[in-house]
Enzyme design. Sequence first.
Site, PDB file in Angstrom:
ATOM      1  CG  ASP A 179      -6.315 -37.621  16.763  1.00 24.19           C
ATOM      2  OD1 ASP A 179      -5.944 -37.199  17.740  1.00 24.19           O
ATOM      3  OD2 ASP A 179      -5.796 -37.478  15.508  1.00 24.19           O
ATOM      4  CE1 TYR A 180     -13.507 -39.758  18.297  1.00 23.70           C
ATOM      5  CE2 TYR A 180     -13.915 -41.114  20.251  1.00 23.70           C
ATOM      6  CZ  TYR A 180     -13.733 -40.759  18.801  1.00 23.70           C
ATOM      7  OH  TYR A 180     -15.082 -41.459  18.135  1.00 23.70           O
TER       8      TYR A 180
END
Length: 783
Positions: free
Chosen positions: A453-454
């Site tokens: 989830d970067y």
Amino acid sequence: MLVGGLLALIGLVLAIGGAWLALLGGSLYYLLTGVAMIAAGVLLIRGRMTGGWLYLAIVVLSAIWAWWEVGANAWAQVPRVIAPVVLLLAVIAAMASMSLRRERWRFALAGGALALVLTTIDFWAAAAGAPDPVLRGLPAASTQGMGDPSGQQVGADWPAYGGTTSARRYSPLTQINAENVGKLRRAWEIHTGDLPSSPQIRNTYGAENTPLKVGDSLYLCTPKNIMIALDPATGKQRWRYDPKVPDTAIPYTAACRGVVYYAVPGMAADQPCATRIIEGTLDARLIAVDARSGQLCADFGSNGQVDAKIGMGKVPDGFVSINSPPTLVRGVLVTGHQVLDGQDRWAPSGVIQGFDARTGQLRWAWDMMHPEWNGAPPAGQEWARGTPNMWTIASGDEQLGLVYLPMGNAAADYYSSLRRPEENQFATSLVALDVTSGKPRWRFQAVRKDVWDYDFGAQATLVDYKGAPALVLPSKQGDIYVLDRRTGQPLTPIGEIKAPGGGVEPQQRAVTQPVSLWHTLRKPDLTEHDMWGMSPIDQMICRIQFRRASYKGFFTPPESDRRSIEYPGYNGGTDWGGIAVDPARGVIVANYNDMPNYVRLVPRAEADKKGWAPREQARGKIGGAEGAGDPQANTPYAIDVNAGWRLPFTGMLCKQPPYGGIRAIDMATGKTIWDRAFGEARTNGPFGIPSMLPITIGTPNNGGAVVTASGLVFVAAATDNLIRAIDLRTGKTVWKDVLPGGGQATPMVYEMNGKQYLVIYAGGHHFMQTPVSDEVVAYALPS
């Protein structure tokens, strides 16, 4: 007997947990200390003074061990020293009660006092031993500065969310400076009236709004998209428009980050909607109202409204929302939207759309799976489902005709095997889109096959860098890149690091990942020594959790049979608050987070037993922390994220402070000017009980900063509910005020009638666990 029993009980817990930790390869301290405390407790129960002396020795040796393990780090010493010393006071009292001779009591008191003095010296020596965070001087201001390619001007006005669409968050105003900022007072404050309708909805509110100021009006939007115009000098309401967004449309967070101001070229100033305010709503409408009256603009879409969901197919309530302002370049409103994370691999599309700012007509749409489509999908078809979306804010270059899209990830963030090549190409990338055609000009990808989830959360900030038109791009990983905004070519060094393999999809993991060699906010990899708590017991539990988890450093992939540690977590580094840039001095100001996440992929059968289903199905829940039991339907795994890695009972974070910081960076060299922990401990404490300690601990933070030509940084963002002014030269706080709610929004600065104002929407935030409020507060110097 009571004190001895307490010592023995604590010792038993430490001995059992310490044995477990030792078997996992961790520190022997807890096992040895636990055994010694059991012995000390038994001796006290039997009325033996030696029990007290033994515990006194434990405290002294613990202080020595603490210094050996963490050295000059006062916060790291807290669980190692403070709780044992507090317990020592009870032991001294027990020793006094056992003393039959006056001399013996004095001896016990002297020994206890010696231990207290030694541990106090140890703790404060650690605090005093921290290095001075001021590393180098501030660059001199340039008389030329940088041109702004947006064509907008800040100063008296604040015409766009980031000041201008260049997103510098900079004001040339100088009336408020380091010498007089201590005199700032509240000039006015207003209540918007937008408060949660129920306790459940309260767990979704997070205003995140930065108002605009153009001419004689201030414009803002509330969490549920009520648009309000105010008198900038008094806060008096001029008009109000409520689009009646239903609670069911709220995704994880009810937030409206900002609105757009648009003056229609060629329209007479006295015509209706010659100037207009445009917003995106939680139910994914674009709404345009007259900037003077707040009345809907009849010539925009259908009576002032456009449904951005057309062409997306099935869209359950809350799955698609626009909570960031569109970016206006060359008369085109470029908007992405937030697709509710973690629900379904085939969630609605992340299509990017460009709408005519006057008519509301769709000019173009970019669907990465259908690059040949120039407008709406052909009859009977829909935008490709599950593609990466842009939930945050784009920046724009009016001269080049480009918008810069910080792209998110494909649906189902933590599982990558089902992604298509085009998704792997554009996910977690900055994409430059031609605003005329809607076609990509270039892209820059920061993570390959992202399962952390970067996604990019922050706007790129447009600058000049060594004579080239450039942009500064911060990331959740903490890396900061400088790119040529014409071509996307890096202007600062970028390297490759070997990435850990493994996880549930070892064949999907990239062998290497890119990192910035110019500047990063990221700290070194975690070790067992970094584990924290309020006492040795919870610190030991965190150490056990650390040893049991999979952790191979940066980019550790998630697993299903045990937890993994993601560091930094998905909240940054830098998230949607972005950075501020002083273009005259060439200084970047970045507030950032420094927390891990504790992650596990949950096999589908187990997730089904837990009842984890997409929101429109069985679970039906609105709000909550992102990733905490998200189903990721149509993949083999759900995801369970412990954001910040908190202990379940005390709520304390397992990593030692600081959890957030703020840093000034010399843009010419990429070197740090100063770096300080950011946020006080006043509202934080175990079991959610505020400590009210005005001590800088470095708290989590969301929201950005504003820098002014007078050398001040204005920022709230932290969980201490304070807004503060920081001296750009030193990083020291020179003024602060307590807000009526959490300040998880970026403030803005403007001038009205010769007076400079600082304004913030202090709306609070459910994810940051700060108080929800409906107040907007303005500050100014006394007349």
